[in-house]
Enzyme design. Structure first.
Site, PDB file in Angstrom:
ATOM      1  N   ASN A  88      -2.954 -28.431 100.917  1.00 13.76           N
ATOM      2  CA  ASN A  88      -3.361 -28.582  99.797  1.00 13.76           C
ATOM      3  C   ASN A  88      -4.258 -29.124  98.990  1.00 13.76           C
ATOM      4  O   ASN A  88      -4.717 -30.429  99.904  1.00 13.76           O
ATOM      5  CB  ASN A  88      -1.433 -29.139 100.025  1.00 13.76           C
ATOM      6  CG  ASN A  88      -0.819 -28.504  99.910  1.00 13.76           C
ATOM      7  OD1 ASN A  88      -0.966 -27.143 100.083  1.00 13.76           O
ATOM      8  ND2 ASN A  88       0.446 -29.319 100.709  1.00 13.76           N
ATOM      9  N   HIS A 101      -6.792 -32.362 105.809  1.00 15.22           N
ATOM     10  CA  HIS A 101      -5.407 -31.596 107.153  1.00 15.22           C
ATOM     11  C   HIS A 101      -5.274 -30.762 106.641  1.00 15.22           C
ATOM     12  O   HIS A 101      -5.089 -30.383 105.229  1.00 15.22           O
ATOM     13  CB  HIS A 101      -4.306 -33.295 106.780  1.00 15.22           C
ATOM     14  CG  HIS A 101      -3.739 -32.853 105.102  1.00 15.22           C
ATOM     15  ND1 HIS A 101      -4.370 -34.025 104.603  1.00 15.22           N
ATOM     16  CD2 HIS A 101      -3.092 -32.638 104.832  1.00 15.22           C
ATOM     17  CE1 HIS A 101      -3.414 -33.098 103.460  1.00 15.22           C
ATOM     18  NE2 HIS A 101      -2.260 -33.205 103.445  1.00 15.22           N
TER      19      HIS A 101
HETATM   20  P1  5GP Z   1      -0.131 -33.216 101.435  1.00 18.39           P
HETATM   21  O1  5GP Z   1       1.476 -33.327 100.521  1.00 18.39           O
HETATM   22  O2  5GP Z   1      -0.991 -34.497 101.135  1.00 18.39           O
HETATM   23  O3  5GP Z   1      -0.321 -31.882 101.756  1.00 18.39           O
HETATM   24  O4  5GP Z   1       0.698 -33.387 103.423  1.00 18.39           O
HETATM   25  C1  5GP Z   1       0.847 -34.783 103.330  1.00 18.39           C
HETATM   26  C2  5GP Z   1       1.737 -34.453 103.928  1.00 18.39           C
HETATM   27  O5  5GP Z   1       1.428 -35.779 105.198  1.00 18.39           O
HETATM   28  C3  5GP Z   1       3.179 -34.959 104.051  1.00 18.39           C
HETATM   29  O6  5GP Z   1       3.539 -33.584 104.919  1.00 18.39           O
HETATM   30  C4  5GP Z   1       2.918 -35.752 104.478  1.00 18.39           C
HETATM   31  O7  5GP Z   1       4.929 -35.777 105.301  1.00 18.39           O
HETATM   32  C5  5GP Z   1       2.778 -36.723 105.913  1.00 18.39           C
HETATM   33  N1  5GP Z   1       1.781 -37.562 105.857  1.00 18.39           N
HETATM   34  C6  5GP Z   1       2.293 -38.751 104.669  1.00 18.39           C
HETATM   35  N2  5GP Z   1       2.357 -40.405 105.372  1.00 18.39           N
HETATM   36  C7  5GP Z   1       2.516 -39.508 106.344  1.00 18.39           C
HETATM   37  C8  5GP Z   1       2.444 -41.184 107.542  1.00 18.39           C
HETATM   38  O8  5GP Z   1       2.288 -42.333 107.483  1.00 18.39           O
HETATM   39  N3  5GP Z   1       3.051 -40.287 109.123  1.00 18.39           N
HETATM   40  C9  5GP Z   1       2.546 -38.998 108.680  1.00 18.39           C
HETATM   41  N4  5GP Z   1       2.808 -38.592 110.155  1.00 18.39           N
HETATM   42  N5  5GP Z   1       2.477 -38.225 108.136  1.00 18.39           N
HETATM   43  C10 5GP Z   1       2.260 -38.702 107.104  1.00 18.39           C
END
Ligand code: 5GP
Ligand code: ZN
Length: 115
Positions: A88, A101
């Site tokens: 994303n 990520h």
């Molecule tokens: P994005 O929305 O930026 O593509 O993905 C971020 C991801 O990080 C989300 O799926 C969310 O659930 C995950 N996430 C956010 N904070 C944490 C955290 O503190 N620990 C873990 N393991 N995942 C996290």
């Protein structure tokens, strides 16, 4: 490491996570809010905000993230049935954490297009 970045804190161990892979370049851990039976986040150990911030010299890390994802898909038993890799990017792309990520999602049938 940037002081504010939660994924840098996961790399350093300051925030706990269920880590499933670690080497010098790449860390992988379980997403805290899984969207599929297998939902891993695969990140570079070095802080890069996202794909828009990749310099040419950073491009090999993207291959390492994908290679790690494929290995982990095998380990998790979802390689042959298929899986989804997702990066994303920015507000409209649904990025909420600004440390590059790769999402590895699998273990269920994925629909398209995403929401
Ligand atoms: P994005 O929305 O930026 O593509 O993905 C971020 C991801 O990080 C989300 O799926 C969310 O659930 C995950 N996430 C956010 N904070 C944490 C955290 O503190 N620990 C873990 N393991 N995942 C996290
Ligand atoms: Zn970071």
């Amino acid at each position: 490491m940037t002081d504010e970045c939660i994924f840098c804190k996961i790399v350093s161990g300051d925030i706990p996570a269920k880590i499933v892979h670690r080497d010098d370049q790449v860390v992988a851990f379980e997403d805290i809010k899984p969207a599929a039976p297998v939902h891993l986040l695969i990140i570079p150990t070095r802080h890069i905000s996202g794909v828009r911030d990749l310099a040419d010299a950073d491009l090999p890390i993207v291959g390492q993230l994908v290679a790690a994802a494929t290995r982990l898909a095998k380990e998790k038993g979802i390689h042959d049935q298929g899986f989804r890799l997702n990066i994303n990017t920015g507000p409209y792309g649904g990025q909420t954490v600004y440390h590059l990520h790769l999402h590895l999602l699998g273990g269920r049938f994925m629909t398209w297009p995403p929401g």
